[in-house]
Design an enzyme around this catalytic site. Structure first.
Site, PDB file in Angstrom:
ATOM      1  N   ASP A  85       0.546  -2.027   0.117  1.00  0.00           N
ATOM      2  CA  ASP A  85      -0.299  -0.112  -0.122  1.00  0.00           C
ATOM      3  C   ASP A  85       1.155   1.133   0.170  1.00  0.00           C
ATOM      4  O   ASP A  85       0.670   2.294  -0.465  1.00  0.00           O
ATOM      5  CB  ASP A  85      -1.056  -0.149   1.283  1.00  0.00           C
ATOM      6  CG  ASP A  85      -0.555  -0.478   2.749  1.00  0.00           C
ATOM      7  OD1 ASP A  85       0.912  -0.475   2.275  1.00  0.00           O
ATOM      8  OD2 ASP A  85      -1.031  -0.362   3.237  1.00  0.00           O
ATOM      9  N   ASP A  95       1.460  -8.025 -10.993  1.00  0.00           N
ATOM     10  CA  ASP A  95       0.421  -7.320 -11.524  1.00  0.00           C
ATOM     11  C   ASP A  95      -0.793  -5.524 -11.884  1.00  0.00           C
ATOM     12  O   ASP A  95       0.127  -4.808 -12.620  1.00  0.00           O
ATOM     13  CB  ASP A  95      -0.346  -8.078 -12.203  1.00  0.00           C
ATOM     14  CG  ASP A  95      -1.613  -8.327 -12.423  1.00  0.00           C
ATOM     15  OD1 ASP A  95      -1.393  -7.183 -13.710  1.00  0.00           O
ATOM     16  OD2 ASP A  95      -2.819  -8.246 -11.834  1.00  0.00           O
ATOM     17  N   ASP A 151       0.416  -2.166 -13.777  1.00  0.00           N
ATOM     18  CA  ASP A 151      -0.617  -0.454 -14.799  1.00  0.00           C
ATOM     19  C   ASP A 151      -0.024   0.639 -14.428  1.00  0.00           C
ATOM     20  O   ASP A 151      -0.253   1.541 -15.036  1.00  0.00           O
ATOM     21  CB  ASP A 151      -1.767  -1.451 -14.208  1.00  0.00           C
ATOM     22  CG  ASP A 151      -2.593  -2.293 -15.289  1.00  0.00           C
ATOM     23  OD1 ASP A 151      -1.517  -3.175 -16.111  1.00  0.00           O
ATOM     24  OD2 ASP A 151      -3.471  -2.475 -16.034  1.00  0.00           O
TER      25      ASP A 151
HETATM   26  P1  NAD Z   1      -7.106  -2.889 -20.749  1.00  0.00           P
HETATM   27  O1  NAD Z   1      -5.051  -3.124 -20.319  1.00  0.00           O
HETATM   28  O2  NAD Z   1      -6.596  -4.056 -21.759  1.00  0.00           O
HETATM   29  O3  NAD Z   1      -7.267  -2.068 -20.729  1.00  0.00           O
HETATM   30  C1  NAD Z   1      -6.829  -1.080 -20.185  1.00  0.00           C
HETATM   31  C2  NAD Z   1      -7.037   1.051 -20.648  1.00  0.00           C
HETATM   32  O4  NAD Z   1      -5.827   0.818 -21.238  1.00  0.00           O
HETATM   33  C3  NAD Z   1      -7.654   0.774 -21.509  1.00  0.00           C
HETATM   34  O5  NAD Z   1      -8.506   2.151 -21.481  1.00  0.00           O
HETATM   35  C4  NAD Z   1      -7.081   0.551 -22.597  1.00  0.00           C
HETATM   36  O6  NAD Z   1      -8.087   1.873 -24.364  1.00  0.00           O
HETATM   37  C5  NAD Z   1      -5.845   1.304 -23.124  1.00  0.00           C
HETATM   38  N1  NAD Z   1      -4.767   0.351 -23.583  1.00  0.00           N
HETATM   39  C6  NAD Z   1      -4.278  -0.558 -23.248  1.00  0.00           C
HETATM   40  N2  NAD Z   1      -3.318  -1.207 -23.969  1.00  0.00           N
HETATM   41  C7  NAD Z   1      -3.092  -0.145 -24.786  1.00  0.00           C
HETATM   42  C8  NAD Z   1      -2.983   0.366 -26.499  1.00  0.00           C
HETATM   43  N3  NAD Z   1      -1.644  -0.878 -26.491  1.00  0.00           N
HETATM   44  N4  NAD Z   1      -2.932   1.908 -26.670  1.00  0.00           N
HETATM   45  C9  NAD Z   1      -3.749   2.837 -25.785  1.00  0.00           C
HETATM   46  N5  NAD Z   1      -4.583   2.346 -25.046  1.00  0.00           N
HETATM   47  C10 NAD Z   1      -4.165   1.167 -24.388  1.00  0.00           C
HETATM   48  O7  NAD Z   1      -7.603  -3.750 -19.741  1.00  0.00           O
HETATM   49  P2  NAD Z   1      -8.589  -3.845 -19.481  1.00  0.00           P
HETATM   50  O8  NAD Z   1      -9.601  -3.162 -20.096  1.00  0.00           O
HETATM   51  O9  NAD Z   1      -8.634  -4.067 -17.713  1.00  0.00           O
HETATM   52  O10 NAD Z   1      -8.879  -5.451 -19.898  1.00  0.00           O
HETATM   53  C11 NAD Z   1      -9.546  -5.681 -20.756  1.00  0.00           C
HETATM   54  C12 NAD Z   1      -8.688  -7.341 -21.465  1.00  0.00           C
HETATM   55  O11 NAD Z   1      -7.990  -7.499 -21.440  1.00  0.00           O
HETATM   56  C13 NAD Z   1      -9.581  -7.859 -20.074  1.00  0.00           C
HETATM   57  O12 NAD Z   1     -10.334  -9.445 -20.663  1.00  0.00           O
HETATM   58  C14 NAD Z   1      -8.096  -8.531 -19.420  1.00  0.00           C
HETATM   59  O13 NAD Z   1      -8.522  -9.859 -18.707  1.00  0.00           O
HETATM   60  C15 NAD Z   1      -7.416  -8.390 -20.552  1.00  0.00           C
HETATM   61  N6  NAD Z   1      -5.932  -8.578 -20.011  1.00  0.00           N
HETATM   62  C16 NAD Z   1      -4.642  -9.253 -21.012  1.00  0.00           C
HETATM   63  C17 NAD Z   1      -3.251  -9.220 -20.620  1.00  0.00           C
HETATM   64  C18 NAD Z   1      -2.805  -9.666 -21.683  1.00  0.00           C
HETATM   65  O14 NAD Z   1      -3.022 -10.659 -22.444  1.00  0.00           O
HETATM   66  N7  NAD Z   1      -1.461  -9.867 -21.065  1.00  0.00           N
HETATM   67  C19 NAD Z   1      -3.093  -8.004 -19.849  1.00  0.00           C
HETATM   68  C20 NAD Z   1      -4.582  -7.521 -19.364  1.00  0.00           C
HETATM   69  C21 NAD Z   1      -5.239  -7.680 -19.297  1.00  0.00           C
HETATM   70  C1  IPM Z   2      -1.337  -8.868 -16.837  1.00  0.00           C
HETATM   71  C2  IPM Z   2      -2.458  -9.617 -17.386  1.00  0.00           C
HETATM   72  C3  IPM Z   2      -2.680 -10.524 -16.946  1.00  0.00           C
HETATM   73  C4  IPM Z   2      -1.834 -11.120 -15.840  1.00  0.00           C
HETATM   74  C5  IPM Z   2      -3.447 -11.221 -17.070  1.00  0.00           C
HETATM   75  C6  IPM Z   2      -4.400 -11.502 -18.322  1.00  0.00           C
HETATM   76  C7  IPM Z   2      -4.066 -12.881 -16.750  1.00  0.00           C
HETATM   77  O1  IPM Z   2      -3.559  -8.815 -16.525  1.00  0.00           O
HETATM   78  O2  IPM Z   2      -0.598 -10.000 -18.088  1.00  0.00           O
HETATM   79  O3  IPM Z   2      -0.655  -8.013 -16.286  1.00  0.00           O
HETATM   80  O4  IPM Z   2      -2.700 -10.970 -14.445  1.00  0.00           O
HETATM   81  O5  IPM Z   2      -0.900 -11.753 -15.302  1.00  0.00           O
HETATM   82 MN    MN Z   3      -2.482  -6.345 -15.690  1.00  0.00          MN
END
Ligand code: NAD
Ligand code: IPM
Ligand code: MN
Length: 353
Positions: free
Chosen positions: A223, A247, A251
């Site tokens: 935290d 994770d 972000d």
């Molecule tokens: P996300 O990371 O997809 O998006 C979060 C925000 O960031 C959104 O507003 C999106 O438009 C923006 N963003 C993300 N990547 C961007 C890029 N390359 N360019 C511009 N803007 C970008 O997170 P979410 O919306 O919480 O998740 C969407 C889906 O993706 C869920 O199904 C989640 O489980 C999955 N996910 C997959 C991975 C992975 O494959 N490694 C990672 C995180 C989330």
């Molecule tokens: C990431 C993603 C993944 C994780 C999901 C999609 C399983 O959020 O790579 O950050 O939680 O590791």
């Molecule tokens: Mn993630």
């Protein structure tokens, strides 16, 4: 050198950003005289549709037979109500486990040209250069037992956070070794005031730290670390942490340096390295051609560095990214006045449970 890759474009913006990263690798191969071979395979939702399995056997075999794996992203709202083993995300988690990639490196660098793109003031983010070392195969993501039991209205769900000493020790070593090639500072992030896993984590990390007396080690509760990461991001060098904390903090680090779309990652320590941007499938912007491809491109740079030991080529990609940004080119996510994803509010009807 033969650069034999499996590319897993996946879902949403995954294919868009993967295509750009492959184009960069093609150019690198041309310029430096390497031979690039890319085999594309489905994963995640795309694989659920084509093979009813988020990680088909053929995809896994191709990955295991490659020199490295480049992944886009998986997931999307249309799969959100699938049973857990049939969710796109479970394919990615299985892939990480099958490859044995326990060390996930997530660098968050504030490029000089992007100081004004952060929601934080430029003087706060200037010089930020954090490397999050996230443990990737343990903790609450993989611990057993896990279940949801009981009848609706009276259900109980269980997830288990579990860490063994050997798992902590091996990721700690990765963090300390990497710190030696950077500013020699490791901040280990845990929740040792509450969690047994974290108390063990802190003890083992401290022991490993004794073997790296040239590296400064500090401990922080997660935290407090979350606050410090936005208040004084430049204070951090290597952040060593467990799976779920890594994770979440990565972000956050993305937002600090201007956009989640900027962050690449390398997952190493196993049979074959896996390289993927930190962001997800971004369903809100998928198909519009506006996704920031730099996270995927910086992942490709890490692929050259860690799987093929091509440091010059990796550095060339990274300096090209810096040059492109310095020239003023921007994707939409870097030019906004409002930061972060919109909250998806439930409509009153949909919200009635
Ligand atoms: P996300 O990371 O997809 O998006 C979060 C925000 O960031 C959104 O507003 C999106 O438009 C923006 N963003 C993300 N990547 C961007 C890029 N390359 N360019 C511009 N803007 C970008 O997170 P979410 O919306 O919480 O998740 C969407 C889906 O993706 C869920 O199904 C989640 O489980 C999955 N996910 C997959 C991975 C992975 O494959 N490694 C990672 C995180 C989330
Ligand atoms: C990431 C993603 C993944 C994780 C999901 C999609 C399983 O959020 O790579 O950050 O939680 O590791
Ligand atoms: Mn993630």
């Amino acid at each position: 050198m033969l650069l034999n890759l499996t590319a897993l474009p996946g879902d949403g913006v995954g294919p868009e950003v993967t295509d750009e990263a492959v184009r960069v690798l093609e150019t690198i191969a041309d310029v430096f005289g390497h031979q690039l071979s890319v085999t594309r395979k489905p994963i995640g939702g795309a694989a659920l549709i084509s093979a009813k399995d988020p990680l088909p056997a053929d995809t896994l075999q191709s990955c295991l037979a490659s020199g490295a794996v480049l992944l886009g992203a998986v997931g999307g709202p249309s799969f959100d109500n699938f049973p857990s083993h049939l969710r796109p995300e479970s394919g990615l988690l299985r892939l990480r486990r099958e490859l044995g990639v326990f060390a996930n490196l997530r660098p968050a660098l504030c490029f000089a040209a992007l100081e004004d793109c952060s929601p934080l003031r430029a003087e706060v983010v200037r010089g930020t250069d954090v490397l999050i070392v996230r443990e990737l195969l343990g903790g609450i993501y993989f611990g057993e037992p896990r279940s949801t039991q009981g009848i609706p209205g009276n259900r109980v769900a269980i997830d288990t956070m579990r860490y063994g000493e050997a798992e902590i020790e091996r990721i700690a070593r990765v963090a300390f070794e990497l710190a030696r090639s950077r500013r020699r500072k490791v901040t280990s992030v845990d929740k040792a005031n509450v969690l047994d896993c974290s108390r063990l984590w802190r003890e083992v990390v401290t022991q490993v730290g004794h073997q790296y007396s040239d590296v400064k080690l500090g401990h922080m509760y997660v935290d407090s670390a979350a606050m410090a990461l936005v208040a004084r991001p430049v204070d951090f060098d290597v952040v060593l942490t467990e799976n779920m904390f890594g994770d979440i903090l990565s972000d956050q680090a993305g937002a600090v340096v201007g956009s989640l779309g900027m962050l690449g990652s390398a997952s190493i320590g196993g049979a074959v390295g896996l390289y993927e941007p930190v962001h997800g499938s971004a369903p809100d912007i998928a198909g519009q051609g506006i996704a920031n491809p730099l996270g995927a491109i910086l992942s490709a740079a890490m692929l050259l560095r860690y799987s093929f030991k091509l440091e010059t080529e990796a550095a060339c990609v990274e300096s090209a990214v810096a040059a492109v940004l310095a020239s003023g080119s921007r994707t939409k996510d870097l030019g906004r006045s409002i930061w972060g994803p919109p909250i998806r509010w439930c409509s009153p009807k949909a919200g009635a449970l």
